[in-house]
Design a protein around this motif. Structure first.
Motif, PDB file in Angstrom:
ATOM      1  N   CYS A  61      34.737  36.573  39.146  1.00  0.00           N
ATOM      2  CA  CYS A  61      35.432  37.522  38.290  1.00  0.00           C
ATOM      3  C   CYS A  61      36.926  37.588  38.572  1.00  0.00           C
ATOM      4  O   CYS A  61      37.659  38.274  37.881  1.00  0.00           O
ATOM      5  CB  CYS A  61      34.852  38.931  38.484  1.00  0.00           C
ATOM      6  N   CYS A  62      37.343  36.935  39.597  1.00  0.00           N
ATOM      7  CA  CYS A  62      38.747  37.030  40.002  1.00  0.00           C
ATOM      8  C   CYS A  62      39.524  35.839  39.431  1.00  0.00           C
ATOM      9  O   CYS A  62      39.377  34.718  39.921  1.00  0.00           O
ATOM     10  CB  CYS A  62      38.863  37.027  41.519  1.00  0.00           C
ATOM     11  N   ARG A  69      33.576  42.823  43.962  1.00  0.00           N
ATOM     12  CA  ARG A  69      33.476  42.041  42.735  1.00  0.00           C
ATOM     13  C   ARG A  69      33.147  40.589  43.070  1.00  0.00           C
ATOM     14  O   ARG A  69      33.648  40.050  44.044  1.00  0.00           O
ATOM     15  CB  ARG A  69      34.791  42.108  41.965  1.00  0.00           C
ATOM     16  N   CYS A  86      32.284  41.734  35.347  1.00  0.00           N
ATOM     17  CA  CYS A  86      33.297  42.431  36.134  1.00  0.00           C
ATOM     18  C   CYS A  86      33.398  43.903  35.722  1.00  0.00           C
ATOM     19  O   CYS A  86      33.503  44.799  36.566  1.00  0.00           O
ATOM     20  CB  CYS A  86      34.666  41.777  35.950  1.00  0.00           C
TER      21      CYS A  86
END
Length: 260
Positions: free
Chosen positions: A257-258, A253, A244
């Motif tokens: 990565c969230c 992204r 990220c």
């Protein structure tokens, strides 16, 4: 499609079973690799008397995961299409090797990466009853993996598997003990490998078979498994964080990565 299939058996002190098991495997697999993980009984000597097999020996005992890692490396170097792994304790049925290997490429859309034997996907006539503590731990770990990664596994610990060899290069196996399959599941799930379970009979010939040392104590064995899972998850999260941080601000992204 003609597949080059390698069947690998990790062994450690298996002089009671190794000759008979390999004789049966030979009926269903043209190429066989035996990884002798530093056996101290008569296993190494017996293996020398068996023609037509490949042997890799670890001079020192390293662990079940080390045997499988060596098999992965050998299959990649030999450019096989499929690697089938089978334990040498007589609890798997070699007759299923061809069907399991073929299942890798029989999947619709695209080949499977891992065909994983499951002793709980289907009840076969005459099936054994698993030792209570082993079944409880298997259930607990399998449910954890399913919850974390939205998998649909029914058996996280079966050693009877078929791998599409190309995908093995994406794995980074560092866990050399009995928890190696758990490290593999985390990495395979994180990389969105295609995993398909394959029903195999539930057979226990030696219910009191030792894991070695303190791992024979169920609570300590479970703690070891959880430690490896926690460590692998931490490594995965760290890798995702670095990914990220390296993503350009103007870019999109990756979903991984969230955080939720």
């Amino acid at each position: 499609m003609s597949l080059r299939v390698l069947t690998a058996l990790p062994v450690f002190n298996e002089e009671r079973h190794v000759v008979d098991v390999i004789a049966e495997v030979k009926k269903y697999s043209d190429e066989i690799l035996v990884v002798d993980d530093g056996s101290s009984d008569g296993t190494a000597e017996l293996l020398k008397t068996i023609p037509g097999i490949h042997i890799v020996r670890h001079e020192q005992n390293q662990g079940y995961g080390a045997g499988l890692r060596t098999a992965f490396t050998y299959a990649l170097a030999g450019q096989y299409d499929v690697l089938v792994t089978i334990d040498c304790d007589g609890q798997h049925q070699p007759a299923l090797i061809p069907e399991m290997a073929a299942a890798v490429y029989d999947c619709p859309d695209h080949p499977a990466d891992i065909i994983s034997g499951s002793r709980y996907l289907k009840v076969f006539p005459g099936a054994s009853e698993p030792p209570i503590e082993r079944r409880r731990i298997n259930l607990q770990i399998t449910e954890w993996l399913n919850h974390q990664f939205s998998l649909n596994l029914t058996d996280a610990f079966c050693g009877f598997k078929a791998y599409r060899v190309d995908c093995l290069a994406r794995l980074r196996i560092t866990e050399l003990g009995y928890a190696m399959p758990l490290q593999l599941w985390v990495q395979a799930a994180a990389q969105k490998m295609k995993i398909v379970e394959f029903p195999v009979p539930l057979i226990y010939l030696e219910e009191e078979r030792s894991f070695g040392g303190s791992l024979d104590i169920a609570a300590k064995r479970l703690a070891y498994y959880q430690e490896v899972l926690d460590r692998e998850m931490s490594s995965l999260q760290l890798a995702q964080t670095k990914k990220c941080e390296s993503t350009p601000a103007s870019g999109h992204r990756p979903l991984a990565c969230c955080p939720n």
